[in-house]
Design a protein around this motif. Structure first.
Motif, short mmCIF file in Angstrom:
data_model
loop_
_atom_site.label_atom_id
_atom_site.label_comp_id
_atom_site.label_asym_id
_atom_site.label_seq_id
_atom_site.Cartn_x
_atom_site.Cartn_y
_atom_site.Cartn_z
N TRP A 248 2.59 8.22 -10.95
CA TRP A 248 1.20 8.06 -10.51
C TRP A 248 1.07 7.22 -9.24
CZ3 TRP A 248 3.40 6.58 -15.10
CH2 TRP A 248 3.70 5.22 -15.25
N ASP A 249 2.17 6.92 -8.60
CA ASP A 249 2.12 6.05 -7.42
C ASP A 249 1.36 6.65 -6.25
OD1 ASP A 249 3.33 3.79 -8.40
OD2 ASP A 249 5.32 4.22 -7.59
N PHE A 250 1.13 7.95 -6.25
CA PHE A 250 0.40 8.58 -5.14
C PHE A 250 -1.10 8.31 -5.24
CE2 PHE A 250 0.09 11.58 -8.59
CZ PHE A 250 -1.18 12.14 -8.44
N ILE A 251 -1.56 7.72 -6.36
CA ILE A 251 -2.98 7.40 -6.54
C ILE A 251 -3.24 5.96 -6.13
CG2 ILE A 251 -4.83 7.12 -8.24
CD1 ILE A 251 -3.55 9.36 -9.87
N ASP A 252 -4.27 5.76 -5.34
CA ASP A 252 -4.74 4.42 -5.02
C ASP A 252 -5.87 4.11 -6.00
OD1 ASP A 252 -5.87 2.11 -4.07
OD2 ASP A 252 -6.12 2.79 -2.00
N ALA A 253 -5.56 3.32 -7.01
CA ALA A 253 -6.53 3.02 -8.07
C ALA A 253 -7.30 1.73 -7.82
CB ALA A 253 -5.83 2.94 -9.42
N GLY A 254 -7.21 1.21 -6.61
CA GLY A 254 -7.94 -0.02 -6.29
C GLY A 254 -7.11 -1.27 -6.44
N VAL A 255 -6.49 -1.45 -7.59
CA VAL A 255 -5.60 -2.59 -7.78
C VAL A 255 -4.27 -2.27 -7.08
CG1 VAL A 255 -6.61 -3.48 -9.90
CG2 VAL A 255 -4.91 -1.69 -10.05
N SER A 256 -3.77 -3.20 -6.32
CA SER A 256 -2.55 -2.95 -5.55
C SER A 256 -1.31 -3.09 -6.42
CB SER A 256 -2.46 -3.93 -4.38
OG SER A 256 -2.23 -5.24 -4.86
N LYS A 257 -0.25 -2.41 -6.01
CA LYS A 257 1.01 -2.52 -6.74
C LYS A 257 1.55 -3.94 -6.65
CE LYS A 257 5.00 0.32 -7.83
NZ LYS A 257 5.76 1.55 -7.51
N GLU A 258 1.31 -4.60 -5.52
CA GLU A 258 1.76 -5.98 -5.34
C GLU A 258 1.11 -6.91 -6.37
OE1 GLU A 258 2.51 -3.59 -1.96
OE2 GLU A 258 0.55 -4.06 -2.88
N PHE A 259 -0.19 -6.68 -6.62
CA PHE A 259 -0.90 -7.48 -7.63
C PHE A 259 -0.33 -7.22 -9.02
CE2 PHE A 259 -4.27 -7.28 -10.91
CZ PHE A 259 -4.56 -8.63 -11.01
N LEU A 260 -0.09 -5.95 -9.35
CA LEU A 260 0.43 -5.61 -10.67
C LEU A 260 1.82 -6.20 -10.88
CD1 LEU A 260 -0.73 -1.88 -10.92
CD2 LEU A 260 -1.78 -3.89 -12.00
N ILE A 261 2.65 -6.17 -9.85
CA ILE A 261 3.99 -6.77 -9.95
C ILE A 261 3.87 -8.28 -10.15
CG2 ILE A 261 6.09 -7.32 -8.64
CD1 ILE A 261 5.80 -4.54 -7.32
N ASN B 242 -10.05 -15.47 -14.83
CA ASN B 242 -10.83 -14.23 -14.68
C ASN B 242 -11.50 -14.20 -13.31
OD1 ASN B 242 -13.70 -15.12 -14.76
ND2 ASN B 242 -13.22 -15.77 -16.84
N CYS B 243 -12.06 -13.04 -12.97
CA CYS B 243 -12.57 -12.80 -11.62
C CYS B 243 -13.70 -13.74 -11.21
CB CYS B 243 -13.03 -11.35 -11.48
SG CYS B 243 -11.72 -10.14 -11.74
N ARG B 244 -14.46 -14.22 -12.18
CA ARG B 244 -15.57 -15.12 -11.82
C ARG B 244 -15.08 -16.54 -11.59
NH1 ARG B 244 -19.80 -12.31 -15.42
NH2 ARG B 244 -20.78 -10.94 -13.89
N GLN B 245 -13.93 -16.86 -12.17
CA GLN B 245 -13.37 -18.20 -11.97
C GLN B 245 -12.65 -18.30 -10.63
OE1 GLN B 245 -11.05 -18.17 -15.62
NE2 GLN B 245 -12.39 -19.67 -16.56
N ARG B 246 -11.89 -17.23 -10.32
CA ARG B 246 -11.12 -17.25 -9.06
C ARG B 246 -10.66 -15.84 -8.73
NH1 ARG B 246 -5.63 -19.94 -9.69
NH2 ARG B 246 -4.91 -17.78 -9.88
N CYS B 247 -10.78 -15.46 -7.48
CA CYS B 247 -10.27 -14.16 -7.04
C CYS B 247 -8.74 -14.22 -7.01
CB CYS B 247 -10.80 -13.80 -5.66
SG CYS B 247 -10.13 -12.24 -5.02
N SER B 248 -8.11 -13.22 -7.65
CA SER B 248 -6.65 -13.18 -7.68
C SER B 248 -6.07 -12.17 -6.70
CB SER B 248 -6.17 -12.85 -9.11
OG SER B 248 -6.58 -13.86 -10.00
N GLY B 249 -6.91 -11.62 -5.85
CA GLY B 249 -6.43 -10.71 -4.82
C GLY B 249 -5.85 -9.42 -5.38
N CYS B 250 -6.58 -8.78 -6.32
CA CYS B 250 -6.06 -7.57 -6.95
C CYS B 250 -6.16 -6.36 -6.04
CB CYS B 250 -6.78 -7.28 -8.26
SG CYS B 250 -8.49 -6.71 -8.07
N GLY B 251 -7.02 -6.42 -5.02
CA GLY B 251 -7.20 -5.29 -4.12
C GLY B 251 -8.56 -4.65 -4.22
#
Length: 622
Positions: free
Chosen positions: A572-585, A599-608
């Motif tokens: 499924w790597d050909f799909i850009d699902a919004g969250v980056s592979k770097e974030f998932l790794i 969580n996202c309201r506490q701090r942005c974790s740069g998921c993409g």
């Protein structure tokens, strides 16, 4: 007058004939000669389940708002009708017109659960449409798939002409316009697919080639047409006030659906970041609907359907910023109309308990907690964001409020799991039981009842656990036995009931969830040997699937037991699902380090997902 596809003799022979006759309240009838596109919208399961699917209801309503499109519904025929249709060679038909699906322009199939894949083939088979897309000529409808499972479409790629990746409100109009223009220009099916491939969110499998390494992993995944993008980007509704399809009059089933109520979608996305949860990743960022729109929608839908219950739909309802105002409005507005309010996906806190005490009857149904893991260490690994103190505090408040039944949901087989984590499930259930008996006897509501349920972990695409290995079915069973035996050794064992999911179904789901194009021959072989309704315990036959693996030479354990390297090309790597592979790794590494991500309201974790704008990512809280 509409002629039914099934005669009275057949209808009298089958279970629940109302599944197949159509003509329900709010169903849409049009003149087929006055439209440019006929779209058959299908859910590959029985009517009662499909009619509970909100996504299908939204698209049905949205498509039919176009004067040039007639969208009709169909569902998988149950096994009794399936047999008759084959014997009498009756082609599968849509509910509204009762006409054969093969005469439509599009057959759209919602893909929400991997165990429905053989039902997809049933739909094609009964429609008298060839299974393989490459074998379908100009006379057959275009087969398009969408839904959560479309985020790894590869196991089904051979059967579909195209897939839609994302939320349907965004690009379907462009797809329909392209189809009509191509039709008027006298273009071929391939001409249309070349145009469709250029529309954001559309994936045409035939326009991509896959090669494999000697070890079976993917060597390359490349477009073979210049019109096909190297990355297919998911489509999202970002302006929930302007672009959301306001559903006013959903179809009312003749028979009781699984979710027999008005469903009010209050937001999309989730801020929580549980590392096992696919929905929490692919539907980022969080986008809330305007509370005044929701109030108006509640009034209109209850009026137009006659339903007596309204459910607030969200991945995490407690995170909707105006939940308190909305719930209090619903309670006050419909108090005199005997309308029940359902609140799934709540985090159990003081507000939730206060609300539920208002909307539930005196008997008070079970409260549900989903700790997911038995120990705090493992809850940190999965980033659950729930402590034992939170759970015991919430349970204590509930018990003091009159509840005496609790459901607890856990997973077994999670990454890094130990025997101590498994036994922790029993220990947590025991602590909750003890918390109940700490309440003065005169305030207790009989004996406490704790229902513990465990499912087995399945790694899903676009989650930090997509690289994780699974276990063999006998290993899953052994894990369940450890929990069962530990529960039996607890002081309050008689108050604790334990059940677990089928391990064979779990293992197969894992194969289908992370499969590649080679998986399609296993699905086809299993279907040809009789596999159908695999999501139903009474129909599932694992022996058929084992034979299918043996006869096709596909090794299931290659897909289920192997931990993937983070540099491996995934199907499924050909799909850009919004969250980056770097974030998932990064999250995969955080899990192994037992580190919690806020969580996202506490701090942005740069998921993409921030690049989409809107939602939490646009509130300046990052």
């Amino acid at each position: 007058m509409r002629k039914l596809a099934l005669n009275d003799e057949i209808l009298l022979k089958i279970e629940k004939p109302a599944r197949y006759i159509g003509n329900e309240v709010n169903s849409v009838m049009k003149d087929k000669n006055e439209v440019d596109i006929r779209f058959a919208m299908c859910f590959p399961d029985v009517y009662e389940i499909g009619m509970s699917n909100l996504g299908m209801a939204i698209l049905y309503d949205m498509f039919n708002k176009r004067e040039d499109v007639w969208c009709e519904r169909l569902f998988s025929p149950w096994t009794d009708l399936d047999k008759i249709m084959r014997e009498k060679k009756i082609p599968l038909f849509a509910l509204e017109s009762q006409e054969p699906v093969r005469d439509f322009d599009f057959l759209g199939i919602t893909l929400g659960y991997e165990m429905c894949y053989t039902n997809v083939l049933q739909l094609l088979d009964l429609s008298q449409i060839p299974f393989l897309a490459k074998e379908r000529g100009e006379e057959f409808p275009l087969v398009i798939g969408g839904g959560a499972c479309a985020y790894n479409p590869e196991p089904l790629a051979e059967f579909f002409d195209l897939f839609y990746i994302g939320e349907g409100e965004t690009a379907y109009d462009a797809l329909f316009d392209a189809y009509i223009a191509n039709k008027k220009a006298g273009g071929t099916k391939k001409d249309f697919l070349l145009k469709a491939a250029q529309i954001p969110g559309i994936y045409v499998p035939a326009f991509y080639d896959v090669t494999y390494q000697e070890d079976g992993t993917i060597a390359s995944f490349t477009p073979n047409q210049p019109e096909a993008p190297s990355k297919v980007e998911k489509q999202l509704v970002m302006d929930m006030d302007r672009d959301y399809n306001f559903l006013e009059a959903p179809v009312v089933p003749f028979i009781k659906a699984t979710q027999d109520r008005v469903t009010l979608e209050i937001q999309r996305g989730c801020i929580r970041g549980c590392r096992f949860c696919q929905a929490g990743m692919i539907y980022r960022p969080t986008r809330e609907r305007d509370i005044e729109d929701l109030k108006e929608a509640a009034r209109i839908m209850l009026k137009n359907t006659g339903h007596e219950e309204i459910s607030l739909s969200s991945l995490s309802s407690s995170d909707y910023s105006e939940l308190k105002e909305l719930v209090n409005f619903l309670i006050d507005e419909f108090r005199d109309k005997a309308v029940n309010i359902s609140l799934p996906s709540l985090r159990i806190d003081a507000f939730a308990l206060d609300v539920m005490s208002k909307v539930q009857d005196v008997k008070k149904s079970s409260l549900t907690f989903a700790p997911e893991a038995g120990s705090q260490r493992l809850r940190n690994v999965i980033n659950k964001g729930l402590t034992e103190e939170d759970i015991l505090h919430g349970a204590g408040q509930a018990f003091e409020g009159g509840w005496n039944r609790v459901k607890l949901y856990f997973m077994l087989g999670l990454p890094t799991e130990t025997e101590e984590d498994m036994k922790g499930i029993a220990h947590l259930a025991e602590k909750i039981a003890e918390r109940y008996y700490e309440i003065p006897k005169d305030k207790r509501n009989g004996k406490v009842q704790i229902n513990v349920s465990t499912s087995f972990f399945v790694p899903k695409p676009f989650t930090p656990f997509q690289w994780a290995p699974m276990f063999r079915e006998e290993e899953f069973i052994e894990k369940a036995k450890i929990v069962k035996n530990e529960i039996r050794s607890q002081l309050n064992q008689r108050s604790i009931r334990y059940s677990w999911h089928e391990p064979d179904v779990t293992v197969l789901e894992g194969f289908l969830a992370r499969g590649d194009r080679r998986s399609s021959k296993v699905i086809l072989k299993a279907y040809e040997k009789g596999a159908l309704y695999d999501a139903w315990s009474e129909s599932f036959r694992y022996d058929i699937w084992k034979e299918a693996f043996a006869e096709t030479g596909v090794d299931m354990e290659f897909y289920t037991l192997r931990e993937r390297d983070t540099d491996e090309i995934l199907p499924w790597d050909f799909i850009d699902a919004g969250v980056s592979k770097e974030f998932l790794i990064r999250e995969w590494k955080q899990a192994k380090a037992e580190t919690v991500t806020p969580n996202c309201r506490q701090r942005c974790s740069g998921c993409g997902a921030k690049r989409y704008g809107g939602g939490v990512c646009h509130e300046g809280q990052n």
